[in-house]
Design an enzyme around this catalytic site. Structure first.
Site, PDB file in Angstrom:
ATOM      1  N   ASP A 121       0.951  -1.373   0.209  1.00  0.00           N
ATOM      2  CA  ASP A 121       0.064  -0.157  -0.043  1.00  0.00           C
ATOM      3  C   ASP A 121       0.856   1.160   0.155  1.00  0.00           C
ATOM      4  OD1 ASP A 121      -1.792  -1.748   0.155  1.00  0.00           O
ATOM      5  OD2 ASP A 121      -2.670  -1.357   2.031  1.00  0.00           O
ATOM      6  N   LYS A 166      -6.489  -4.837  -2.983  1.00  0.00           N
ATOM      7  CA  LYS A 166      -7.290  -5.510  -1.956  1.00  0.00           C
ATOM      8  C   LYS A 166      -8.386  -4.471  -1.367  1.00  0.00           C
ATOM      9  CE  LYS A 166      -3.630  -4.319   0.974  1.00  0.00           C
ATOM     10  NZ  LYS A 166      -4.065  -3.526   2.285  1.00  0.00           N
ATOM     11  N   CYS A 173      -2.231  -2.192   7.937  1.00  0.00           N
ATOM     12  CA  CYS A 173      -2.281  -3.189   6.805  1.00  0.00           C
ATOM     13  C   CYS A 173      -0.943  -3.900   7.007  1.00  0.00           C
ATOM     14  CB  CYS A 173      -2.153  -2.603   5.428  1.00  0.00           C
ATOM     15  SG  CYS A 173      -3.868  -1.748   5.187  1.00  0.00           S
ATOM     16  N   GLN A 229       7.954 -12.862  22.128  1.00  0.00           N
ATOM     17  CA  GLN A 229       7.428 -14.238  22.260  1.00  0.00           C
ATOM     18  C   GLN A 229       8.285 -15.236  21.376  1.00  0.00           C
ATOM     19  OE1 GLN A 229       3.212 -14.853  23.420  1.00  0.00           O
ATOM     20  NE2 GLN A 229       3.260 -12.454  22.930  1.00  0.00           N
TER      21      GLN A 229
HETATM   22  N1  TIU Z   1      -2.751   0.454   4.301  1.00  0.00           N
HETATM   23  C1  TIU Z   1      -3.167   0.705   5.542  1.00  0.00           C
HETATM   24  O1  TIU Z   1      -2.559   0.695   6.460  1.00  0.00           O
HETATM   25  N2  TIU Z   1      -4.650   1.129   5.570  1.00  0.00           N
HETATM   26  C2  TIU Z   1      -4.889   1.974   6.493  1.00  0.00           C
HETATM   27  O2  TIU Z   1      -6.013   2.538   6.655  1.00  0.00           O
HETATM   28  N3  TIU Z   1      -3.897   2.323   7.679  1.00  0.00           N
HETATM   29  C3  TIU Z   1      -4.122   3.553   8.396  1.00  0.00           C
HETATM   30  O3  TIU Z   1      -3.220   3.351   9.076  1.00  0.00           O
HETATM   31  N4  TIU Z   1      -5.125   4.408   8.471  1.00  0.00           N
END
Ligand code: TIU
Length: 219
Positions: free
Chosen positions: A24, A129, A162, A202
Site C-alpha cells: 500500500d 485488496k 495493513c 515471544q
Molecule cells: N494500508 C493501510 O495501512 N491502511 C490504513 O487504513 N492504514 C491506516 O493506518 N489508517
C-alpha cells in the site's frame, strides 16, 4: 543461503522461495489530499519510508526476488466496501468522495496508485485488496503458492494496520515473515515501536524484524 541479523534471532531465507511484499505505498496514504489525511493523520511521517524502501526494492530486483505490490482500495461503485468501513468515524472526506488526487481510495484514481519512486515494473504483480489484510478477498495466496513462495520480506504502510494484518494472515497461512523496520511506517511513533516489538516478541510470535541495511548486506 542468506542469513540476516534479525530480532529475535537470525532469519535465513532462500531467494528462490522468498518474495518482497510492498504494501500500500499509495499516494492515498503517503501524500497530502488522500485517504490517510482525511483520517486526520500527518502523512509526512510515512514519507521517510520511501528512500530505504526504494533501495531495498532495487536490491531485491537485482537479486531476482519475486516482488509483489498491494493497493488498498475499492471499486468505483463501492460494492466491495462494507458500510462498516465506509461509515466509520468522522473523516474529513469519505471513501469515494472527490478529493484533490481523485476519488478517495478508489481503484483507477491517481491517488489510489503507487508513488512514482516505488512504481511496479511491468512484470511485478499488483494485488488490489478491499481490506487491510493482503490475503482477504484477493488471489495473493494462490499467486504465492503457484510460485513456491514460503517466506515473505514485508514492507509498506502502515505498520500497525495493513502490515500487521497481512503479517498475521501470512503467519497463520504458514509463511515466515521478515518485517523490515525502516521500510514500514506509521502515522504514530508509539505504534511503529509497539507494532515492530509485537512481531518479534515471544520468540517471534508473528515473525522477524531487521533493518534494511542488514538485509541488503546479505542479498
Ligand atoms: N494500508 C493501510 O495501512 N491502511 C490504513 O487504513 N492504514 C491506516 O493506518 N489508517
Amino acid at each position: 543461503m542468506p542469513t540476516v541479523d534479525a530480532s529475535p534471532y537470525s532469519f535465513t531465507f532462500d531467494p528462490e522461495s522468498t518474495a518482497l511484499l510492498v504494501i500500500d505505498m499509495q499516494r492515498d496514504f503517503v501524500e497530502p489530499g488522500g485517504f490517510g489525511e482525511t483520517l486526520g493523520n500527518d502523512v509526512g511521517k510515512l514519507q521517510k519510508v520511501i528512500p530505504p524502501l526504494a533501495r531495498l526494492l532495487g536490491a531485491a530486483r537485482a537479486a531476482g526476488l519475486l516482488v509483489v505490490h498491494t493497493r488498498e482500495g475499492h471499486l468505483p461503485d463501492l460494492s466491495d466496501c462494507p458500510p462498516a468501513k465506509l461509515n466509520r468515524g468522522a473523516p474529513s472526506m469519505r471513501i469515494g468522495d472527490p478529493g484533490p488526487k481523485g476519488r478517495i481510495l478508489i481503484r483507477g484514481e491517481y491517488g489510489h496508485d503507487i508513488v512514482d519512486d516505488l512504481k511496479p515494473l511491468g512484470d511485478e504483480p499488483v494485488i488490489d485488496k478491499p481490506g487491510k489484510g493482503s490475503f482477504y478477498a484477493t488471489d495473493l495466496g494462490e499467486l504465492l503458492a503457484g510460485k513456491g513462495v514460503t517466506s515473505l520480506i514485508v514492507t509498506g504502510v502502515t505498520t500497525e494496520v495493513c502490515v500487521h494484518t497481512t503479517v498475521r494472515e501470512a503467519n497463520d497461512r504458514g509463511f515466515e515473515c521478515l518485517v523490515v523496520s525502516d521500510c514500514v511506517g506509521s502515522y504514530f511513533d508509539e505504534f511503529q515501536e509497539a507494532g515492530l516489538a509485537m512481531i518479534a516478541a515471544q520468540g517471534g510470535i508473528f515473525g522477524w524484524v531487521a533493518p534494511s541495511d542488514k538485509l541488503i548486506e546479505v542479498m
